[in-house]
Design a protein around this motif. Structure first.
Motif, mmCIF file in Angstrom:
data_model
loop_
_atom_site.group_PDB
_atom_site.id
_atom_site.type_symbol
_atom_site.label_atom_id
_atom_site.label_comp_id
_atom_site.label_asym_id
_atom_site.label_seq_id
_atom_site.Cartn_x
_atom_site.Cartn_y
_atom_site.Cartn_z
ATOM 1 N N THR A 84 -9.643 -6.086 3.516
ATOM 2 C CA THR A 84 -8.970 -5.422 2.400
ATOM 3 C C THR A 84 -9.893 -5.332 1.199
ATOM 4 O OG1 THR A 84 -6.868 -6.373 3.141
ATOM 5 C CG2 THR A 84 -6.938 -5.464 0.922
ATOM 6 N N ILE A 85 -10.527 -6.436 0.869
ATOM 7 C CA ILE A 85 -11.404 -6.490 -0.301
ATOM 8 C C ILE A 85 -12.607 -5.575 -0.125
ATOM 9 C CG2 ILE A 85 -12.916 -8.012 -1.640
ATOM 10 C CD1 ILE A 85 -10.902 -10.269 -1.032
ATOM 11 N N GLN A 86 -13.168 -5.564 1.083
ATOM 12 C CA GLN A 86 -14.331 -4.707 1.330
ATOM 13 C C GLN A 86 -13.972 -3.232 1.203
ATOM 14 O OE1 GLN A 86 -15.932 -5.792 5.146
ATOM 15 N NE2 GLN A 86 -16.896 -7.666 4.387
ATOM 16 N N ARG A 87 -12.844 -2.829 1.760
ATOM 17 C CA ARG A 87 -12.447 -1.417 1.717
ATOM 18 C C ARG A 87 -11.996 -1.001 0.318
ATOM 19 N NH1 ARG A 87 -10.838 1.068 6.451
ATOM 20 N NH2 ARG A 87 -10.501 2.900 5.115
ATOM 21 N N ALA A 88 -11.558 -1.961 -0.488
ATOM 22 C CA ALA A 88 -11.156 -1.633 -1.861
ATOM 23 C C ALA A 88 -12.361 -1.202 -2.685
ATOM 24 C CB ALA A 88 -10.474 -2.825 -2.515
ATOM 25 N N SER A 89 -13.526 -1.714 -2.348
ATOM 26 C CA SER A 89 -14.793 -1.291 -2.957
ATOM 27 C C SER A 89 -14.728 -1.232 -4.480
ATOM 28 C CB SER A 89 -15.188 0.089 -2.404
ATOM 29 O OG SER A 89 -16.509 0.444 -2.814
ATOM 30 N N GLY A 90 -14.344 -2.342 -5.084
ATOM 31 C CA GLY A 90 -14.331 -2.404 -6.546
ATOM 32 C C GLY A 90 -12.972 -2.266 -7.180
ATOM 33 N N ALA A 91 -11.965 -1.844 -6.427
ATOM 34 C CA ALA A 91 -10.617 -1.675 -6.987
ATOM 35 C C ALA A 91 -9.835 -2.987 -6.874
ATOM 36 C CB ALA A 91 -9.888 -0.547 -6.260
ATOM 37 N N LEU A 92 -10.487 -4.086 -7.217
ATOM 38 C CA LEU A 92 -9.858 -5.400 -7.066
ATOM 39 C C LEU A 92 -8.725 -5.605 -8.058
ATOM 40 C CD1 LEU A 92 -13.003 -7.639 -6.451
ATOM 41 C CD2 LEU A 92 -11.543 -6.457 -4.803
ATOM 42 N N ASP A 93 -8.775 -4.913 -9.202
ATOM 43 C CA ASP A 93 -7.691 -5.041 -10.172
ATOM 44 C C ASP A 93 -6.389 -4.476 -9.619
ATOM 45 O OD1 ASP A 93 -8.964 -2.576 -10.202
ATOM 46 O OD2 ASP A 93 -8.398 -2.149 -12.275
#
Length: 271
Positions: free
Chosen positions: A47-56
């Protein structure tokens, strides 16, 4: 207008991350997951990898047990369904429906005048519902929505990845709301002033004379034409510097050639 994206029974963690990324690129941040396959899906590595910066977006996302909880407070519900239902809300293309929803056009045909959302009044909130990757949205979930959005695709192959579908809906909705301006790759260049252009042209006149391209006794309209050419080019100070460097090189070459010719002339006519 408050916007929420709702994923129902999502089975692939990567799609949650891709959804977060798609939302963030279009300026949306309200994500709700209804009974996803993984209870810890928001923290999974994929999930974190595919979010690619959209962690917020992931940090603010909520996981709920039922669709009732997910749609609480939302005025207008948009299902996403590739297959039209015989019963239920009208099926519309996203752009067409968004224009009507925002009062830009009236999308209702005579057969659809019973649609539950009056075009005259804009809702204060919109939720986009996406079903599971394998089965899409359940009929009972579609029936409770005001519209079923169907992304126009090739009739022979309409299968869209969940993250891609979210991106398309998010883009069309952002465009309907006004969109973002295209960001320039670099700042607008500073233009050279008239004095700098005139100085460069004088330098070029000397250089062109030095290499024999310009005859001072019969210049005709060469320099005025070059003046107009450079004015149209809207030169920057850096470009003026380059052109003056070219003129300097031409003068230097002309000087070297002249000196060489003089030496050769003296050698062929010894005193």
């Amino acid at each position: 207008m408050h916007t929420r994206f709702i994923l129902i029974n999502t089975s692939h963690a990567g799609n949650v991350g891709a959804t977060a990324r798609a939302m963030k690129t279009m300026g949306f941040d309200d994500l709700v997951l209804v009974a996803p396959r993984w209870a810890n899906v928001l923290n999974r590595e994929e999930t974190i990898q595919r979010a690619s910066g959209a962690l917020d977006v992931l940090k603010n996302a909520r996981i709920v047990a039922t669709l009732d909880e997910a749609v609480e407070g939302m005025a207008h519900l948009c299902a996403t369904a590739m297959t039209p239902r015989d019963f239920g809300p009208p099926t519309r293309a996203p752009r067409e429906h968004f224009e009507g929803l925002l009062g830009k056009t009236n999308p209702l045909s005579k057969e659809e005048l019973v649609a539950p959302v009056p075009i005259a009044s804009k809702p204060d909130s919109v939720a986009f519902l996406f079903g599971s990757e394998r089965f899409g949205m359940q009929n009972e979930d579609v029936y409770r929505c005001h519209v079923a959005l169907s992304i126009p695709t090739d009739p022979k192959f309409g299968s869209l990845n969940l993250g891609a579908a979210v991106q398309l809906i998010a883009y069309d909705w952002r465009q309907a709301l006004g969109g973002f301006s295209v960001q320039q790759a670099r700042a607008e260049p500073t233009l050279a002033d008239a004095a700098a252009v005139a100085g460069m042209l004088k330098h070029w006149e000397e250089a062109l004379t030095g290499i024999g391209f310009l005859d001072p006794a019969s210049p005709k309209k060469l320099m005025p034409r070059l003046n107009q050419l450079f004015n149209r080019a809207q030169l920057s100070p850096e470009e003026i510097h380059i052109l003056r460097g070219v003129a300097k090189a031409m003068l230097q070459k002309a000087s070297e050639t002249g000196a060489k010719t003089a030496v050769q002339a003296r050698s062929s006519h010894p005193q």
